[in-house]
Design a protein around this motif. Sequence first.
Motif, PDB file in Angstrom:
ATOM      1  N   GLY A  40       0.823  -1.197   0.000  1.00 24.18           N
ATOM      2  CA  GLY A  40       0.000   0.000   0.000  1.00 24.18           C
ATOM      3  C   GLY A  40       0.856   1.245   0.000  1.00 24.18           C
ATOM      4  N   PRO A  41       0.231   2.425  -0.050  1.00 21.37           N
ATOM      5  CA  PRO A  41       0.959   3.695  -0.098  1.00 21.37           C
ATOM      6  C   PRO A  41       1.904   3.887   1.083  1.00 21.37           C
ATOM      7  CG  PRO A  41      -1.355   4.022  -0.622  1.00 21.37           C
ATOM      8  CD  PRO A  41      -1.228   2.613  -0.132  1.00 21.37           C
ATOM      9  N   ALA A  42       1.513   3.400   2.268  1.00 21.30           N
ATOM     10  CA  ALA A  42       2.368   3.578   3.443  1.00 21.30           C
ATOM     11  C   ALA A  42       3.717   2.905   3.242  1.00 21.30           C
ATOM     12  CB  ALA A  42       1.681   3.023   4.686  1.00 21.30           C
ATOM     13  N   ASP A  43       3.727   1.755   2.590  1.00 24.08           N
ATOM     14  CA  ASP A  43       4.986   1.054   2.327  1.00 24.08           C
ATOM     15  C   ASP A  43       5.906   1.891   1.449  1.00 24.08           C
ATOM     16  OD1 ASP A  43       3.860  -0.976   3.715  1.00 24.08           O
ATOM     17  OD2 ASP A  43       3.500  -2.269   1.984  1.00 24.08           O
ATOM     18  N   MET A  44       5.339   2.523   0.433  1.00 21.05           N
ATOM     19  CA  MET A  44       6.132   3.335  -0.474  1.00 21.05           C
ATOM     20  C   MET A  44       6.718   4.546   0.245  1.00 21.05           C
ATOM     21  SD  MET A  44       6.151   1.727  -3.353  1.00 21.05           S
ATOM     22  CE  MET A  44       6.211   0.262  -2.300  1.00 21.05           C
ATOM     23  N   VAL A  45       5.923   5.148   1.100  1.00 26.82           N
ATOM     24  CA  VAL A  45       6.395   6.314   1.857  1.00 26.82           C
ATOM     25  C   VAL A  45       7.531   5.912   2.785  1.00 26.82           C
ATOM     26  CG1 VAL A  45       5.776   8.029   3.596  1.00 26.82           C
ATOM     27  CG2 VAL A  45       4.196   7.536   1.718  1.00 26.82           C
ATOM     28  N   LEU A  46       7.354   4.811   3.519  1.00 26.13           N
ATOM     29  CA  LEU A  46       8.388   4.359   4.439  1.00 26.13           C
ATOM     30  C   LEU A  46       9.653   3.944   3.697  1.00 26.13           C
ATOM     31  CD1 LEU A  46       6.243   2.300   6.975  1.00 26.13           C
ATOM     32  CD2 LEU A  46       7.291   4.539   7.335  1.00 26.13           C
ATOM     33  N   SER A  47       9.492   3.333   2.539  1.00 23.82           N
ATOM     34  CA  SER A  47      10.659   2.952   1.738  1.00 23.82           C
ATOM     35  C   SER A  47      11.410   4.182   1.253  1.00 23.82           C
ATOM     36  CB  SER A  47      10.220   2.101   0.542  1.00 23.82           C
ATOM     37  OG  SER A  47       9.647   0.883   0.967  1.00 23.82           O
ATOM     38  N   PHE A  48      10.674   5.201   0.818  1.00 22.77           N
ATOM     39  CA  PHE A  48      11.306   6.439   0.369  1.00 22.77           C
ATOM     40  C   PHE A  48      12.061   7.100   1.526  1.00 22.77           C
ATOM     41  CE2 PHE A  48      11.178  11.074  -0.180  1.00 22.77           C
ATOM     42  CZ  PHE A  48      11.850  11.193  -1.382  1.00 22.77           C
ATOM     43  N   ILE A  49      11.458   7.124   2.701  1.00 24.02           N
ATOM     44  CA  ILE A  49      12.122   7.706   3.871  1.00 24.02           C
ATOM     45  C   ILE A  49      13.387   6.920   4.213  1.00 24.02           C
ATOM     46  CG2 ILE A  49      11.900   8.148   6.348  1.00 24.02           C
ATOM     47  CD1 ILE A  49       8.919   8.683   5.860  1.00 24.02           C
ATOM     48  N   GLY A  86      15.425  -0.207   0.138  1.00 31.57           N
ATOM     49  CA  GLY A  86      14.403   0.815  -0.041  1.00 31.57           C
ATOM     50  C   GLY A  86      14.057   1.032  -1.498  1.00 31.57           C
ATOM     51  N   LEU A  87      15.076   1.121  -2.354  1.00 30.88           N
ATOM     52  CA  LEU A  87      14.828   1.308  -3.786  1.00 30.88           C
ATOM     53  C   LEU A  87      14.166   0.079  -4.396  1.00 30.88           C
ATOM     54  CD1 LEU A  87      18.135   3.076  -4.910  1.00 30.88           C
ATOM     55  CD2 LEU A  87      15.858   4.101  -4.689  1.00 30.88           C
ATOM     56  N   LEU A  88      14.537  -1.090  -3.937  1.00 25.48           N
ATOM     57  CA  LEU A  88      13.939  -2.312  -4.460  1.00 25.48           C
ATOM     58  C   LEU A  88      12.454  -2.371  -4.141  1.00 25.48           C
ATOM     59  CD1 LEU A  88      14.586  -4.924  -5.974  1.00 25.48           C
ATOM     60  CD2 LEU A  88      15.093  -5.995  -3.762  1.00 25.48           C
ATOM     61  N   ARG A  89      12.078  -1.946  -2.946  1.00 22.97           N
ATOM     62  CA  ARG A  89      10.657  -1.939  -2.577  1.00 22.97           C
ATOM     63  C   ARG A  89       9.877  -0.912  -3.385  1.00 22.97           C
ATOM     64  NH1 ARG A  89      12.868  -1.928   2.947  1.00 22.97           N
ATOM     65  NH2 ARG A  89      12.794  -4.055   3.762  1.00 22.97           N
ATOM     66  N   ILE A  90      10.532   0.206  -3.708  1.00 25.12           N
ATOM     67  CA  ILE A  90       9.830   1.272  -4.436  1.00 25.12           C
ATOM     68  C   ILE A  90       9.654   0.908  -5.914  1.00 25.12           C
ATOM     69  CG2 ILE A  90       9.997   3.657  -5.248  1.00 25.12           C
ATOM     70  CD1 ILE A  90      11.499   4.280  -2.631  1.00 25.12           C
TER      71      ILE A  90
END
Length: 236
Positions: A167-176, A226-230
């Motif tokens: 979900g969006p929260a995962d993308m935000v946390l990965s970016f952080i 982090g980049l892999l998750r994004i």
Amino acid sequence: MNTPRKEVSNQTINTAGLSKFFASIYSYMAVGLTITGITAFYASQSAFILNLVFGTRFGFLGFFIAEIALVMKLSANGAKLKSAGASIVGFIAFALINGITLSSIFLMYDLGSIGAAFISTAASFAGMSIVGFTTKKDLTSLGGQLRGALIGLIIAMLVNGFFLQSGPADMVLSFITVVIFIGFTAYDTQKLKELYVHYSGEQNLGALAISGALNLYLDFINIFLGLLRIFGGGRD
């Protein structure tokens, strides 16, 4: 390791010695990343290892605790300026264990995505390491801010279920995650330069180089994940 800050300049640094020190750091780091990558790939092909780590309630936790213990030991060796021999076995063991715990990425993502994330990470890491090495700005305060942000990120990750939900929260946390560890790359590089200046009169900087390689290795791995998750494309 806390040391009094010294003004880092061409006048106070043995350039040849500093180059040799950082060459050893990056060499150790490259060896660690290579061991981790190879181990992760082959572990992902082993049903026994996958079941050992991910198939039991305490399997992954046991490996995680072992990693924390090794990080603490290697950091202590660096602080005491022990020889490289006192740390290299521990560093290799850490790289192997981390490779095992990262084996799941080869099941979750295709090789193209993993390769692209690795190349992007290498470029980002190299750029920020150069910034940390060359900047005249004192990044000490940045280190405190990054550690505070990291604590907040860990709490958020716990709340979000260690990224097990999409979900969006995962993308935000990965970016952080990526932003924090890109910052740590510059900070850790400058810190290692300052440590060299502080201890350059010492004969034995082997364990310090390995503990520095471990810090940069961890920065690299966290940026990569982090980049892999994004951007990573999951397997069909």
